[in-house]
Design a protein around this motif. Structure first.
Motif, PDB file in Angstrom:
ATOM      1  N   THR A  26       0.824  -1.209   0.000  1.00 14.76           N
ATOM      2  CA  THR A  26       0.000   0.000   0.000  1.00 14.76           C
ATOM      3  C   THR A  26       0.856   1.255   0.000  1.00 14.76           C
ATOM      4  N   LEU A  27       1.783   1.323   0.926  1.00 15.03           N
ATOM      5  CA  LEU A  27       2.659   2.485   1.027  1.00 15.03           C
ATOM      6  C   LEU A  27       3.480   2.655  -0.250  1.00 15.03           C
ATOM      7  N   VAL A  28       3.981   1.564  -0.788  1.00 17.26           N
ATOM      8  CA  VAL A  28       4.806   1.604  -1.998  1.00 17.26           C
ATOM      9  C   VAL A  28       3.995   2.113  -3.185  1.00 17.26           C
ATOM     10  N   VAL A  29       2.754   1.660  -3.321  1.00 15.88           N
ATOM     11  CA  VAL A  29       1.899   2.100  -4.427  1.00 15.88           C
ATOM     12  C   VAL A  29       1.656   3.605  -4.329  1.00 15.88           C
ATOM     13  N   VAL A  30       1.311   4.080  -3.147  1.00 18.39           N
ATOM     14  CA  VAL A  30       1.065   5.514  -2.972  1.00 18.39           C
ATOM     15  C   VAL A  30       2.320   6.318  -3.297  1.00 18.39           C
ATOM     16  N   LEU A  31       3.472   5.857  -2.847  1.00 18.11           N
ATOM     17  CA  LEU A  31       4.715   6.569  -3.142  1.00 18.11           C
ATOM     18  C   LEU A  31       4.996   6.606  -4.652  1.00 18.11           C
ATOM     19  N   HIS A  32       4.639   5.547  -5.366  1.00 17.00           N
ATOM     20  CA  HIS A  32       4.847   5.542  -6.816  1.00 17.00           C
ATOM     21  C   HIS A  32       3.871   6.462  -7.549  1.00 17.00           C
ATOM     22  N   ARG A  34       2.916   9.342  -6.435  1.00 14.58           N
ATOM     23  CA  ARG A  34       3.068  10.708  -5.925  1.00 14.58           C
ATOM     24  C   ARG A  34       3.287  11.748  -7.008  1.00 14.58           C
ATOM     25  N   ARG A  35       3.910  11.380  -8.096  1.00 15.86           N
ATOM     26  CA  ARG A  35       4.247  12.375  -9.121  1.00 15.86           C
ATOM     27  C   ARG A  35       3.228  12.490 -10.237  1.00 15.86           C
ATOM     28  N   ASP A  36       2.548  11.368 -10.543  1.00 14.40           N
ATOM     29  CA  ASP A  36       1.722  11.397 -11.740  1.00 14.40           C
ATOM     30  C   ASP A  36       0.725  10.255 -11.754  1.00 14.40           C
ATOM     31  N   THR A  37      -0.212  10.365 -12.672  1.00  9.55           N
ATOM     32  CA  THR A  37      -1.142   9.277 -12.959  1.00  9.55           C
ATOM     33  C   THR A  37      -0.351   8.164 -13.630  1.00  9.55           C
ATOM     34  N   MET A  38      -0.672   6.923 -13.261  1.00  8.28           N
ATOM     35  CA  MET A  38       0.047   5.796 -13.854  1.00  8.28           C
ATOM     36  C   MET A  38      -0.928   4.712 -14.266  1.00  8.28           C
ATOM     37  N   ARG A  39      -0.546   3.967 -15.283  1.00  8.97           N
ATOM     38  CA  ARG A  39      -1.306   2.801 -15.708  1.00  8.97           C
ATOM     39  C   ARG A  39      -0.902   1.615 -14.853  1.00  8.97           C
ATOM     40  N   PHE A  40      -1.790   0.612 -14.810  1.00  8.04           N
ATOM     41  CA  PHE A  40      -1.530  -0.590 -14.024  1.00  8.04           C
ATOM     42  C   PHE A  40      -0.190  -1.212 -14.420  1.00  8.04           C
ATOM     43  N   SER A  41       0.020  -1.359 -15.724  1.00  6.38           N
ATOM     44  CA  SER A  41       1.252  -2.005 -16.202  1.00  6.38           C
ATOM     45  C   SER A  41       2.498  -1.202 -15.829  1.00  6.38           C
ATOM     46  N   GLU A  42       2.391   0.117 -15.801  1.00  8.73           N
ATOM     47  CA  GLU A  42       3.528   0.952 -15.390  1.00  8.73           C
ATOM     48  C   GLU A  42       3.843   0.726 -13.913  1.00  8.73           C
ATOM     49  N   LEU A  43       2.806   0.682 -13.104  1.00  9.68           N
ATOM     50  CA  LEU A  43       3.003   0.436 -11.674  1.00  9.68           C
ATOM     51  C   LEU A  43       3.646  -0.927 -11.446  1.00  9.68           C
ATOM     52  N   GLN A  44       3.128  -1.940 -12.131  1.00  9.32           N
ATOM     53  CA  GLN A  44       3.665  -3.285 -11.941  1.00  9.32           C
ATOM     54  C   GLN A  44       5.127  -3.364 -12.379  1.00  9.32           C
ATOM     55  N   ASP A  46       7.271  -0.813 -12.449  1.00 12.78           N
ATOM     56  CA  ASP A  46       8.102   0.048 -11.594  1.00 12.78           C
ATOM     57  C   ASP A  46       8.263  -0.468 -10.159  1.00 12.78           C
ATOM     58  N   ILE A  47       7.291  -1.245  -9.686  1.00  7.42           N
ATOM     59  CA  ILE A  47       7.353  -1.735  -8.304  1.00  7.42           C
ATOM     60  C   ILE A  47       7.956  -3.130  -8.333  1.00  7.42           C
ATOM     61  N   ASN A  48       9.203  -3.201  -8.020  1.00  2.67           N
ATOM     62  CA  ASN A  48       9.947  -4.454  -8.080  1.00  2.67           C
ATOM     63  C   ASN A  48       9.372  -5.486  -7.123  1.00  2.67           C
ATOM     64  N   GLY A  49       9.021  -6.648  -7.645  1.00  2.41           N
ATOM     65  CA  GLY A  49       8.601  -7.762  -6.813  1.00  2.41           C
ATOM     66  C   GLY A  49       7.120  -7.858  -6.533  1.00  2.41           C
ATOM     67  N   ILE A  50       6.313  -6.931  -6.995  1.00  3.48           N
ATOM     68  CA  ILE A  50       4.882  -7.007  -6.709  1.00  3.48           C
ATOM     69  C   ILE A  50       4.199  -7.902  -7.739  1.00  3.48           C
ATOM     70  N   SER A  51       3.323  -8.754  -7.270  1.00  2.00           N
ATOM     71  CA  SER A  51       2.570  -9.614  -8.185  1.00  2.00           C
ATOM     72  C   SER A  51       1.345  -8.853  -8.702  1.00  2.00           C
ATOM     73  N   GLN A  52       0.779  -9.356  -9.760  1.00  2.00           N
ATOM     74  CA  GLN A  52      -0.427  -8.743 -10.326  1.00  2.00           C
ATOM     75  C   GLN A  52      -1.548  -8.761  -9.285  1.00  2.00           C
ATOM     76  N   LYS A  53      -1.672  -9.881  -8.575  1.00  2.00           N
ATOM     77  CA  LYS A  53      -2.710 -10.020  -7.553  1.00  2.00           C
ATOM     78  C   LYS A  53      -2.519  -9.004  -6.419  1.00  2.00           C
ATOM     79  N   ALA A  54      -1.295  -8.876  -5.934  1.00  2.00           N
ATOM     80  CA  ALA A  54      -1.017  -7.947  -4.827  1.00  2.00           C
ATOM     81  C   ALA A  54      -1.267  -6.507  -5.257  1.00  2.00           C
ATOM     82  N   LEU A  55      -0.884  -6.163  -6.483  1.00  2.00           N
ATOM     83  CA  LEU A  55      -1.109  -4.807  -6.978  1.00  2.00           C
ATOM     84  C   LEU A  55      -2.603  -4.538  -7.122  1.00  2.00           C
ATOM     85  N   THR A  56      -3.326  -5.495  -7.664  1.00  2.00           N
ATOM     86  CA  THR A  56      -4.778  -5.346  -7.814  1.00  2.00           C
ATOM     87  C   THR A  56      -5.439  -5.141  -6.458  1.00  2.00           C
TER      88      THR A  56
END
Length: 134
Positions: A26-32, A34-44, A46-56
């Motif tokens: 949760t904290l990592v997603v919010v920090l990512h 912080r600068r701009d709108t992002m697509r799901f695939s961009e977040l996944q 950029d966030i090293n080690g997060i699974s699709q399920k955990a991100l969803t």
């Protein structure tokens, strides 16, 4: 001079806020976000080690609590953007404070853990058994 003490927020509010923030992501997603709108695939990506399920799950919890907006576009392939809300930007201040704290003190935590673990693995002196005469 009397010591000034802040009264804690109700435990119900604290528990309610932490219950939805129990994912480490949760904290990592919010920090990512912080600068701009992002697509799901961009977040996944950029966030090293997060699974699709955990991100969803993290994004859904953040959206449910009003920290993130989800905007879908009817395109092929479908496009979904995520952005922080005003409430999300307010939470970001606390998350950035924790990020700064973690950056400053991570090495101290690592050292404390090593000392604790070493203490727990030290050999225990064998205890002498007293004979009961049997």
């Amino acid at each position: 001079m009397p010591e000034h003490r802040r009264r804690p927020v109700s435990f119900e509010a604290i528990e309610g806020m932490l219950a939805s923030r129990q994912s480490k992501w949760t904290l990592v997603v919010v920090l990512h976000l912080r600068r701009d709108t992002m697509r799901f695939s961009e977040l996944q990506r950029d966030i090293n080690g997060i699974s699709q399920k955990a991100l969803t799950q993290s994004l859904r919890a953040l959206e449910r609590d009003g920290f993130v907006t989800r905007t879908s576009y009817a395109t092929i392939p479908p496009r979904v953007d995520y952005a922080l809300t005003e409430l999300g930007h307010e939470a970001l201040k606390a998350f950035e404070a924790f990020e700064a704290f973690a950056s400053r003190h991570w090495q101290s935590v690592v050292e404390a853990r090593a000392m604790f673990d070493a203490r727990d693995t030290e050999p225990v002196e064998p205890q002498l058994r007293l004979s009961t005469g049997r």
